[in-house]
Design a protein around this motif. Structure first.
Motif, PDB file in Angstrom:
ATOM      1  N   LEU A   1       0.862  -1.174   0.000  1.00  0.00           N
ATOM      2  CA  LEU A   1       0.000   0.000   0.000  1.00  0.00           C
ATOM      3  C   LEU A   1       0.899   1.224   0.000  1.00  0.00           C
ATOM      4  O   LEU A   1       1.713   1.403   0.907  1.00  0.00           O
ATOM      5  CB  LEU A   1      -0.901  -0.004   1.237  1.00  0.00           C
ATOM      6  N   SER A   2       0.776   2.028  -1.049  1.00  0.00           N
ATOM      7  CA  SER A   2       1.642   3.212  -1.135  1.00  0.00           C
ATOM      8  C   SER A   2       0.828   4.423  -1.579  1.00  0.00           C
ATOM      9  O   SER A   2      -0.155   4.298  -2.295  1.00  0.00           O
ATOM     10  CB  SER A   2       2.789   2.965  -2.106  1.00  0.00           C
ATOM     11  N   ILE A   3       1.284   5.570  -1.140  1.00  0.00           N
ATOM     12  CA  ILE A   3       0.700   6.855  -1.529  1.00  0.00           C
ATOM     13  C   ILE A   3       1.840   7.750  -1.978  1.00  0.00           C
ATOM     14  O   ILE A   3       2.832   7.909  -1.265  1.00  0.00           O
ATOM     15  CB  ILE A   3      -0.076   7.507  -0.365  1.00  0.00           C
ATOM     16  N   ALA A   4       1.720   8.311  -3.177  1.00  0.00           N
ATOM     17  CA  ALA A   4       2.726   9.210  -3.754  1.00  0.00           C
ATOM     18  C   ALA A   4       4.095   8.534  -3.781  1.00  0.00           C
ATOM     19  O   ALA A   4       5.099   9.130  -3.400  1.00  0.00           O
ATOM     20  CB  ALA A   4       2.771  10.533  -3.002  1.00  0.00           C
ATOM     21  N   ASP A   5       4.135   7.291  -4.221  1.00  0.00           N
ATOM     22  CA  ASP A   5       5.369   6.506  -4.328  1.00  0.00           C
ATOM     23  C   ASP A   5       6.087   6.300  -3.000  1.00  0.00           C
ATOM     24  O   ASP A   5       7.293   6.080  -2.964  1.00  0.00           O
ATOM     25  CB  ASP A   5       6.330   7.124  -5.352  1.00  0.00           C
ATOM     26  N   VAL A   6       5.349   6.391  -1.897  1.00  0.00           N
ATOM     27  CA  VAL A   6       5.903   6.105  -0.581  1.00  0.00           C
ATOM     28  C   VAL A   6       5.192   4.863  -0.055  1.00  0.00           C
ATOM     29  O   VAL A   6       3.974   4.880   0.146  1.00  0.00           O
ATOM     30  CB  VAL A   6       5.702   7.284   0.395  1.00  0.00           C
ATOM     31  N   ASP A   7       5.959   3.788   0.142  1.00  0.00           N
ATOM     32  CA  ASP A   7       5.371   2.552   0.646  1.00  0.00           C
ATOM     33  C   ASP A   7       4.989   2.726   2.108  1.00  0.00           C
ATOM     34  O   ASP A   7       5.829   3.030   2.954  1.00  0.00           O
ATOM     35  CB  ASP A   7       6.359   1.394   0.515  1.00  0.00           C
ATOM     36  N   LEU A   8       3.699   2.560   2.399  1.00  0.00           N
ATOM     37  CA  LEU A   8       3.224   2.689   3.773  1.00  0.00           C
ATOM     38  C   LEU A   8       3.111   1.332   4.463  1.00  0.00           C
ATOM     39  O   LEU A   8       3.478   1.186   5.625  1.00  0.00           O
ATOM     40  CB  LEU A   8       1.862   3.389   3.795  1.00  0.00           C
TER      41      LEU A   8
END
Length: 70
Positions: free
Chosen positions: A39-46
């Motif tokens: 799960l990632s947002i703006a190419d940041v893996d959360l």
């Protein structure tokens, strides 16, 4: 991810299979389930989840581990 099925587990020609029969076939042959979820947002893996699951009976998997079959 590739999948392969054993000819013993091919249930397409048998629409009415009981749950007990399905579990018996699954435990006798064994199955491996593998998957990854990220799960990632703006190419940041959360969140990253890796699943590796081996399903089988002890008597079927013991020879694979190098032990003596029962």
């Amino acid at each position: 991810m590739s999948t392969s099925t054993s000819p013993d587990l091919d249930l397409r020609g048998h629409p009415e299979v009981s749950l007990v029969d399905l579990l018996d076939r699954l435990l006798a042959a064994g199955a491996v389930v593998a998957g990854d979820l990220t799960l990632s947002i703006a190419d940041v893996d959360l969140v990253r989840i890796e699943l590796r699951l081996l399903i089988g009976s002890v008597s079927a998997l013991t020879p694979l581990a190098g032990g003596e079959p029962r």
